[in-house]
Design a protein around this motif. Structure first.
Motif, PDB file in Angstrom:
ATOM      1  N   UNK A 153     -68.745 -54.969  71.755  1.00 36.51           N
ATOM      2  CA  UNK A 153     -69.811 -54.303  72.503  1.00 36.51           C
ATOM      3  C   UNK A 153     -71.126 -55.024  72.236  1.00 36.51           C
ATOM      4  N   UNK A 154     -72.019 -54.936  73.194  1.00 35.35           N
ATOM      5  CA  UNK A 154     -73.357 -55.510  73.050  1.00 35.35           C
ATOM      6  C   UNK A 154     -74.390 -54.400  72.993  1.00 35.35           C
ATOM      7  N   UNK A 155     -75.395 -54.595  72.161  1.00 33.97           N
ATOM      8  CA  UNK A 155     -76.511 -53.657  72.091  1.00 33.97           C
ATOM      9  C   UNK A 155     -77.402 -53.878  73.291  1.00 33.97           C
ATOM     10  N   UNK A 156     -77.684 -52.804  74.035  1.00 34.71           N
ATOM     11  CA  UNK A 156     -78.523 -52.921  75.228  1.00 34.71           C
ATOM     12  C   UNK A 156     -79.939 -52.412  75.017  1.00 34.71           C
ATOM     13  N   UNK A 157     -80.113 -51.505  74.051  1.00 34.84           N
ATOM     14  CA  UNK A 157     -81.461 -51.019  73.797  1.00 34.84           C
ATOM     15  C   UNK A 157     -81.497 -49.545  73.425  1.00 34.84           C
ATOM     16  N   UNK A 158     -82.696 -49.109  73.098  1.00 31.83           N
ATOM     17  CA  UNK A 158     -82.946 -47.716  72.744  1.00 31.83           C
ATOM     18  C   UNK A 158     -83.318 -46.939  74.001  1.00 31.83           C
ATOM     19  N   UNK A 159     -82.612 -45.846  74.244  1.00 36.37           N
ATOM     20  CA  UNK A 159     -82.936 -44.964  75.365  1.00 36.37           C
ATOM     21  C   UNK A 159     -83.670 -43.765  74.780  1.00 36.37           C
ATOM     22  N   UNK A 160     -84.937 -43.670  75.083  1.00 32.82           N
ATOM     23  CA  UNK A 160     -85.775 -42.630  74.487  1.00 32.82           C
ATOM     24  C   UNK A 160     -85.460 -41.252  75.070  1.00 32.82           C
ATOM     25  N   UNK A 161     -85.218 -40.306  74.163  1.00 34.78           N
ATOM     26  CA  UNK A 161     -84.898 -38.917  74.521  1.00 34.78           C
ATOM     27  C   UNK A 161     -83.841 -38.854  75.623  1.00 34.78           C
ATOM     28  N   UNK A 162     -82.837 -39.673  75.526  1.00 38.54           N
ATOM     29  CA  UNK A 162     -81.747 -39.804  76.497  1.00 38.54           C
ATOM     30  C   UNK A 162     -80.813 -38.606  76.468  1.00 38.54           C
ATOM     31  N   UNK A 163     -80.558 -38.076  75.275  1.00 41.73           N
ATOM     32  CA  UNK A 163     -79.603 -36.985  75.131  1.00 41.73           C
ATOM     33  C   UNK A 163     -80.343 -35.676  74.866  1.00 41.73           C
ATOM     34  N   UNK A 164     -79.912 -34.649  75.565  1.00 40.18           N
ATOM     35  CA  UNK A 164     -80.431 -33.297  75.319  1.00 40.18           C
ATOM     36  C   UNK A 164     -79.279 -32.459  74.778  1.00 40.18           C
TER      37      UNK A 164
END
Length: 187
Positions: A153-164
């Motif tokens: 897998x490749x790291x794509x980035x940080x998704x800010x407040x992606x999960x609730x």
């Protein structure tokens, strides 16, 4: 999933068998999902009694029947006890799916999850016919991030407040692997 998959698929790796989760596994799942080391970076419902797991097991079965998700129990070949779970929490034919997994701490660092991820990713590309498989980790989950990178897998980035979840918002790190990146000799 698709019309090709009518019966729950059983998978095997060198050391493990991936099996359908049924009510006979409720104690194993209770022990897995009530271990704070497992759930530290994996928001789950807080279970108080073994019987509280039964609705989750029913949900796994219903999602498979509706062709929206699949979750296997992980067990060592020589044992009946489930030591973890792995599967896809969502599925869209021809496009993508999200990988989810958990493993009992006694089996961390032994290469078991990497072995299992390889088999499940292969299944996703071959039988679910997805092009992209995603995996989300909460920041700080170094062990899971290392497994994903080791698995291609490749790291794509940080998704800010992606999960609730449960009234709170969480940042997540997004990882993915594309079908064209998965070793041809394995598919």
């Amino acid at each position: 999933m698709n019309d090709i998959i009518r019966e729950f698929p059983l998978l095997e790796t060198q050391r493990t068998s991936l099996t359908e989760i049924t009510p006979i596994h409720q104690t194993d799942l209770f022990n897995l999902f009530t271990d704070s080391r497992v759930t530290e970076f994996f928001p789950v419902i807080k279970f108080k009694e073994i019987k509280d797991i039964l609705p989750v097991i029913r949900l796994f079965a219903e999602n498979f029947e509706k062709n929206t998700a699949i979750r296997w129990g992980i067990r060592l070949k020589e044992a009946d006890e489930l030591i973890g779970t792995i599967g896809y929490s969502g599925y869209k034919a021809g496009h993508r799916s999200s990988l989810v997994y958990a493993l009992k701490p006694a089996y961390w660092g032994k290469g078991i999850m990497s072995e299992v991820i390889s088999a499940v990713v292969k299944f996703g590309f071959q039988h679910l016919q997805v092009n992209r498989i995603e995996a989300e980790t909460l920041p700080g989950n170094i062990g899971s991030e290392k497994i994903l990178l080791k698995s291609g897998f490749r790291f794509e980035g940080l998704l800010r407040e992606w999960m609730h979840w449960n009234g709170a918002d969480y940042d997540v790190n997004m990882y993915s692997i594309l079908k064209k990146e998965f070793p041809d000799q394995i598919i």
